[in-house]
Design an enzyme around this catalytic site. Structure first.
Site, PDB file in Angstrom:
ATOM      1  N   SER A  51       0.818  -1.201   0.000  1.00 31.94           N
ATOM      2  CA  SER A  51       0.000   0.000   0.000  1.00 31.94           C
ATOM      3  C   SER A  51       0.861   1.264   0.000  1.00 31.94           C
ATOM      4  O   SER A  51       1.710   1.423  -0.865  1.00 31.94           O
ATOM      5  CB  SER A  51      -0.946  -0.059   1.207  1.00 31.94           C
ATOM      6  N   ASP A  61      -8.611  -3.847  -7.166  1.00 31.59           N
ATOM      7  CA  ASP A  61      -8.260  -3.197  -5.902  1.00 31.59           C
ATOM      8  C   ASP A  61      -8.867  -1.792  -5.878  1.00 31.59           C
ATOM      9  O   ASP A  61      -8.718  -1.024  -6.828  1.00 31.59           O
ATOM     10  CB  ASP A  61      -6.734  -3.133  -5.810  1.00 31.59           C
ATOM     11  N   HIS A 117      -6.919  -5.727  -1.139  1.00 33.19           N
ATOM     12  CA  HIS A 117      -5.807  -4.789  -1.085  1.00 33.19           C
ATOM     13  C   HIS A 117      -4.750  -5.390  -0.177  1.00 33.19           C
ATOM     14  O   HIS A 117      -4.969  -5.561   1.015  1.00 33.19           O
ATOM     15  CB  HIS A 117      -6.317  -3.459  -0.527  1.00 33.19           C
TER      16      HIS A 117
END
Length: 517
Positions: free
Chosen positions: A203, A423, A452
């Site tokens: 991320s 995502d 994710h």
């Protein structure tokens, strides 16, 4: 940020700007002193602390403290440090080191010192930011500003949060940015006595890793980026992209509930299920469930479902209980599990805003924000206004904006990228853009996947590519837009019982990943 629970949430972020050179460096830091900090799950975990400059351009000036963790290598031959980061910005990485070391194949993990760290401002690092304790205390104003009073209430919340951050941490905020955290990573490298490091980031951690690699390409041994922020969107535009993508993911949840109409009884047509959800939202705006879950809190509770579909059965049960029986307790329970904010969540949100707002320029004109939010809300209403207010402190942020480097890089060894096509937190375009910008990188795609954070979450195909790369640097190569494609992990099924286990590897990982950005 959100409270950690047995199953929780994950995160994302973005980037920008013009190239900045590496600042002057102080003398190499003293060797680290590692002490046992084992847990039942991670019995070999060790912890240490490291002093780094608040301002890396003034290495002899004020020092701050980073909290570090380590699972030491056990093989005779080591491949050196593997730094790991869960994202956010604002996510704690201390426990992630234990998770990664236990989730990788033993033969691979044994050859690395897996290093976790709390970035500056986070968790056990010092100072740890907490601008407004209880900022997300329920019940908040409805996020959709249908009246001037609601609009002003939400604007005042954003304005006062930014002002309080400046009041409490005015001396620290100018150095709460991604470049400073990347330079902290190089201080960690020095303290470990390593000439190069490997890095594995999820991320927002993909951006942090890409920035480090831009500043210090010669110090990168291996680089893994999973669920990748869009390098071309900078923060404001990428957040708008998120809002559209989360609406799609929310509709995927509605379609999943419709598929299991025999269990939930909310209709076989996804559009009907969605209309029931918005009717529930309207009812909670007037009468919050249990005095805790109003319209804003309901959005907060379902947003985690856009990060990880392992939450879908729990969300669906609470939704159905409210619609059919007007039971509020299940909604309160999932709110407290997935969205309720504790002190760590307050800290995480404070770091999130400090880094996002400090990294790059945001519009200062509320009319621009309002126009853009209205445009998104017209077609993708689920998270449009919730996310707008989440980021609105950046409109009032009291410090200047750091210059961020472009991450375009032709100086790296082979790099491995992972991206799911659906995502929501870091839409697919981010992975494709990073693949173009990082020359020689390889992109592994989870086709149809919507979660994710996709490696070490139970998909054997993805994990096979990760293990091969960390073992010997092997990457897939193809002439197509992706170098390898894996089938998506299966969607969940309804809970077999109320006591269904939540201890899957995927749920553990998603409880560790940094949230929201």
């Amino acid at each position: 940020m959100r409270r950690r629970a047995a199953v929780l949430c994950a995160a994302a972020a973005v980037l920008a700007g013009s190239v900045t050179g590496a600042p002057a460096r102080a003398a190499a830091p003293a060797p680290l002193t590692w002490k046992k900090c084992a847990t039942d799950d991670y019995p070999t975990l060790e912890c240490a602390s490291l002093k780094v400059p608040l301002d890396h351009a003034n290495p002899a000036g004020r020092q701050i403290t980073l909290a570090l963790s380590r699972v030491p290598h056990t093989a005779a031959a080591s491949q050196g440090p593997l730094l790991v980061n869960p994202g956010g910005p604002g996510g704690s990485g201390l426990t992630l080191a234990g998770f990664v070391a236990s989730a990788l194949p033993k033969a691979v993990a044994a050859r690395y010192d897996v290093i976790g760290f709390d970035p500056r401002g986070v968790g056990r690092s010092s100072p740890a930011l907490d601008c407004v304790p209880g900022h997300f205390k329920p019940v908040r104003p409805d996020t959709v500003p249908d009246t001037p009073a609601l609009e002003q209430a939400n604007l005042e919340r954003a304005r006062s949060f930014a002002a309080e951050c400046g009041k409490r941490y005015g001396d620290v905020l100018p150095y709460m940015d991604t470049v400073s955290s990347a330079q902290d990573m190089d201080s960690i490298r020095e303290s470990l006595g390593a000439s190069r490091i490997s890095y594995f980031g999820y991320s927002y951690g993909t951006y942090l890793g890409a920035v480090y690699a831009k500043l210090h390409p010669e110090r990168v041994r291996r680089l893994v980026l999973d669920s990748i922020v869009d390098p071309t969107g900078v923060w404001y535009a990428d957040n708008i992209g998120q809002e559209r993508a989360f609406d799609d993911r929310h509709r995927a949840l509605m379609a999943w509930i419709a598929k299991y109409d025999a269990t939930y009884g909310l209709g076989k047509d996804p559009a009907k299920v969605e209309s029931e959800w918005y009717a529930m939202r309207a009812a909670l705006a007037k009468k919050p469930a249990g005095g805790k879950v109003g319209a804003a809190e309901l959005e907060d509770t379902f947003i985690p479902g856009g990060y990880y579909n392992g939450y879908w059965p729990y969300l669906a049960e609470a939704f159905a209980s409210y619609v059919h029986d007007k039971k509020t307790e299940p909604l309160v329970e999932v709110y407290e599990d997935f969205a309720g904010v504790d002190s760590s969540g307050d800290n995480g949100y404070s770091v999130y805003t400090a880094v996002q707002c400090g990294d790059t320029a945001w519009p200062r004109d509320w009319a621009r924000w309002r126009q853009d939010a209205d445009a998104v809300y017209g077609k993708s209403p689920f998270m449009a206004w919730n996310n707008t207010w989440y980021n609105a402190p950046c409109m009032y942020w009291p410090t200047g904006r750091a210059q961020q480097p472009s991450v375009a890089n032709a100086e790296l060894p082979p790099t491995l990228l992972f991206q799911a096509t659906d995502d929501a937190a870091t839409p697919y375009a981010g992975g494709a853009a990073a693949h173009r910008l990082l020359t020689g990188s390889s992109l592994v795609v989870e086709q149809g996947g919507g979660n994710h954070g996709i490696t070490l979450s139970g998909n054997a195909c993805l994990d096979g590519y990760l293990a091969a790369y960390l073992a010997d640097g092997k990457v897939p190569r193809s002439s197509g837009p992706a170098d390898a494609v894996c089938a998506k992990s299966p969607d969940p099924t309804p809970l077999a019982s109320k006591a269904a286990s939540t201890a899957s590897r995927g749920s553990i990982l998603h409880g560790l990943l940094g949230f929201r950005s």
